[in-house]
Each structure stands twice: as C-alpha cells, then as structure tokens.
Scaffold this motif. Sequence first.
Motif, short mmCIF file in Angstrom:
data_model
loop_
_atom_site.label_atom_id
_atom_site.label_comp_id
_atom_site.label_asym_id
_atom_site.label_seq_id
_atom_site.Cartn_x
_atom_site.Cartn_y
_atom_site.Cartn_z
N LEU A 165 -6.34 -4.69 -0.37
CA LEU A 165 -5.44 -3.60 0.00
C LEU A 165 -6.06 -2.25 -0.35
N ALA A 166 -6.72 -2.16 -1.48
CA ALA A 166 -7.34 -0.90 -1.88
C ALA A 166 -8.40 -0.46 -0.87
N ALA A 167 -9.12 -1.42 -0.30
CA ALA A 167 -10.12 -1.06 0.73
C ALA A 167 -9.45 -0.40 1.93
N LEU A 168 -8.27 -0.91 2.32
CA LEU A 168 -7.53 -0.29 3.41
C LEU A 168 -7.02 1.10 3.03
N LEU A 169 -6.55 1.24 1.80
CA LEU A 169 -6.06 2.53 1.34
C LEU A 169 -7.18 3.57 1.35
N ARG A 170 -8.35 3.17 0.90
CA ARG A 170 -9.50 4.10 0.91
C ARG A 170 -9.89 4.45 2.35
N GLU A 171 -9.95 3.44 3.20
CA GLU A 171 -10.33 3.66 4.60
C GLU A 171 -9.39 4.64 5.27
N GLU A 172 -8.11 4.53 4.97
CA GLU A 172 -7.11 5.40 5.58
C GLU A 172 -6.94 6.73 4.86
N GLY A 173 -7.52 6.86 3.67
CA GLY A 173 -7.27 8.06 2.88
C GLY A 173 -5.79 8.20 2.57
N ALA A 174 -5.17 7.10 2.18
CA ALA A 174 -3.71 7.06 2.00
C ALA A 174 -3.25 8.06 0.94
N ASP A 175 -2.21 8.79 1.28
CA ASP A 175 -1.57 9.72 0.35
C ASP A 175 -0.40 9.07 -0.36
N LEU A 176 0.22 8.11 0.29
CA LEU A 176 1.44 7.50 -0.23
C LEU A 176 1.47 6.03 0.15
N LEU B 192 4.84 18.95 10.93
CA LEU B 192 4.56 19.79 9.78
C LEU B 192 3.12 20.25 9.80
N ALA B 193 2.88 21.41 9.14
CA ALA B 193 1.54 21.97 9.11
C ALA B 193 0.58 21.06 8.35
N VAL B 194 1.07 20.41 7.29
CA VAL B 194 0.24 19.50 6.50
C VAL B 194 0.55 18.08 6.93
N SER B 195 -0.51 17.32 7.24
CA SER B 195 -0.31 15.95 7.68
C SER B 195 -0.74 14.99 6.58
N PHE B 196 0.10 13.99 6.32
CA PHE B 196 -0.18 12.99 5.31
C PHE B 196 -0.30 11.61 5.96
N THR B 197 -0.82 10.66 5.19
CA THR B 197 -0.89 9.27 5.63
C THR B 197 -0.05 8.40 4.71
N LEU B 198 0.92 7.72 5.30
CA LEU B 198 1.78 6.79 4.57
C LEU B 198 1.38 5.37 4.94
N VAL B 199 1.14 4.56 3.93
CA VAL B 199 0.89 3.13 4.13
C VAL B 199 2.09 2.36 3.60
N ALA B 200 2.74 1.61 4.46
CA ALA B 200 3.88 0.79 4.08
C ALA B 200 3.39 -0.65 3.92
N PHE B 201 3.52 -1.19 2.72
CA PHE B 201 3.04 -2.54 2.41
C PHE B 201 4.23 -3.48 2.31
N HIS B 202 4.20 -4.53 3.11
CA HIS B 202 5.31 -5.48 3.16
C HIS B 202 4.81 -6.92 3.06
N ALA B 203 5.72 -7.82 2.73
CA ALA B 203 5.37 -9.22 2.52
C ALA B 203 5.32 -10.01 3.82
N HIS B 204 6.33 -9.82 4.68
CA HIS B 204 6.49 -10.63 5.89
C HIS B 204 6.90 -9.74 7.06
N PRO B 205 6.66 -10.19 8.28
CA PRO B 205 7.24 -9.51 9.42
C PRO B 205 8.77 -9.53 9.30
N ASP B 206 9.39 -8.46 9.58
CA ASP B 206 10.82 -8.10 9.55
C ASP B 206 11.21 -7.38 8.27
N ASP B 207 10.40 -7.49 7.18
CA ASP B 207 10.71 -6.75 5.96
C ASP B 207 10.65 -5.25 6.22
#
Length: 277
Positions: A115-126, A5-20
């Motif tokens: 987690l917010a520090a990671l979101l800011r670092e990544e410029g998370a959109d979602l 897509l012409a517009v690129s976004f950053t998605l951060v998926a937050f999970h509790a454990h590996p396999d979730d």
Amino acid sequence: MRHTLAVSFTLVAFHAHPDDEALLTAGTMARVAAEGHRVVLVVATTGEQGLASSDYADGLATVRTAELERSAGVLGCARVAWLGYDDSGMERPVLPRAGARPFALAPVEEAAQALAALLREEGADLLTVYDPAGGYGHPDHVQVHAVGVRAAELAGTPVVLEATVDRRLLQRVLRVVARLPGVPADFAAERFSHAYSAPADITHRVHVGAYAGQKRAAMSAHASQGSADTGVRTLAVLLRLPRPLFRVVFAREWYVERGRRPGGKPLDDVFATLRRR
C-alpha cells in the motif's frame, strides 16, 4: 454549486471489500472528486467470501470486481487498485484456506509495504482507513486499520482519517428503519452499542447530501450484495428507502483524524489540516 479549488490534493480511500466504499466514504469521494481533487480507490480483496444468492455461486470475485469498477466510475475515481489478497470471511478466528491468502492473516508489514508503494506513486496527501475496531469488527476491516496506518508511516502520508459512523445517530436511524416491513434482526440498534465512534470522538462531519444520488448509485452498483436466497441483506434494505429519506440518512459521513484532538464543532473539510500547513 461547489467550485474547483486552487489547491489540488490526492485522496486515497483504502477499503477491505467491494461495496465498503459505497457505504462509508462514497459521498466524500464524490464530493472531493467534484471539487477538483484526485481520488484513488484501493481495495484489499475481491470479496469472494461475501454473502450473496446462489445465482452468484460461480465467479463471485469476478462479479464483485466489475461492480466495484462501476461504483468507482459513478464516484469520479481516477484510479482503482487492488492489493490482491483473499476475503477472510466473517468467521473468527480466521483460519487459513488451501491456496488462499486471507487478508486478515497477511503480515501487516508485507501488506503495508504494498500500500505504501501506491501512496508514494500517487503522492497521496490523505488516506482513509477504518477505526481500530474495524467499525463493526469484521477481521478484514480491523486489518485495514493496521495496514493503512503503517503504510501511511512508511510513505509519509501526512493525514490519515478513520472512516466511521456517529454511533448515537446510527442507533437512532436503525430504530426508524427497523419499523419497515421485512427488515432483519441485524438492524437492531442494540447490536451497535459499541460499534463505530462516540460523537465526542469524531473530528470530521462531512456534508455530502448533494452527492446522495451518487452514493445511492454506488450502492446500486453492488447488486450481488443486495441479493440473498433467504432473508434480506442490509444493502437491499438501504436501497428501499425513499429517495428523500435516503438523502437525509446519508447526508453526512464521519471521520476521526489520527493525531487531532477531538472537541468543538467537527470539521466539514477533509483537507483542513493540509490547508493550514
């Protein structure tokens, strides 16, 4: 074929454990990455309290860390990050353990700041989290919701999606799967009569059938969670499904967008709110 897509976004998926991530959001992550967006996977714990066969008695955390890295690679994640907490286990109430920091007992503000520090670092959109009940109620999943929602507030992340499952469809699928040989009682549809979300509450139904192969590979990466000394694990049952049936069962993933009123046809685009700004 989907195109970048012409517009690129950053998605951060937050999970509790590996396999979730493999069970709830893998198709979405693979689709978003394939469409040219950045996908970041953040996991709260290494899942060292997870059920597994005694073959993994020593070093389960190390095993599960490696499994998650393999899963993330299959899904096209650009980065994997860990919050560094300990798996709380399924027992309720969650009790402190010597030398451990169970995620469910962590102060929400403390974990949210990390987690917010990671979101800011990544410029998370979602940001994806879980619903308030943690889907089926695991203490760490409930904490993911609380921590994720607060972190998005702190970081100013504009869209938060609660990863969930269409409860009515889940029960239908379980009634079919329960007929397979060796399926444990955990698959009884009645157990999920109040889990996840009612269809009327769902805002997004994301079509991910084209990425069912990657979702299956992500599940397969978590070999420890398909193992058991006795009985059959949920992951093992799902991986037994013939590939055509697997694709049908996992052709969609569901979300509830915080702040969006449900109603009408659910959206197929997780970035719909951002595109309208």
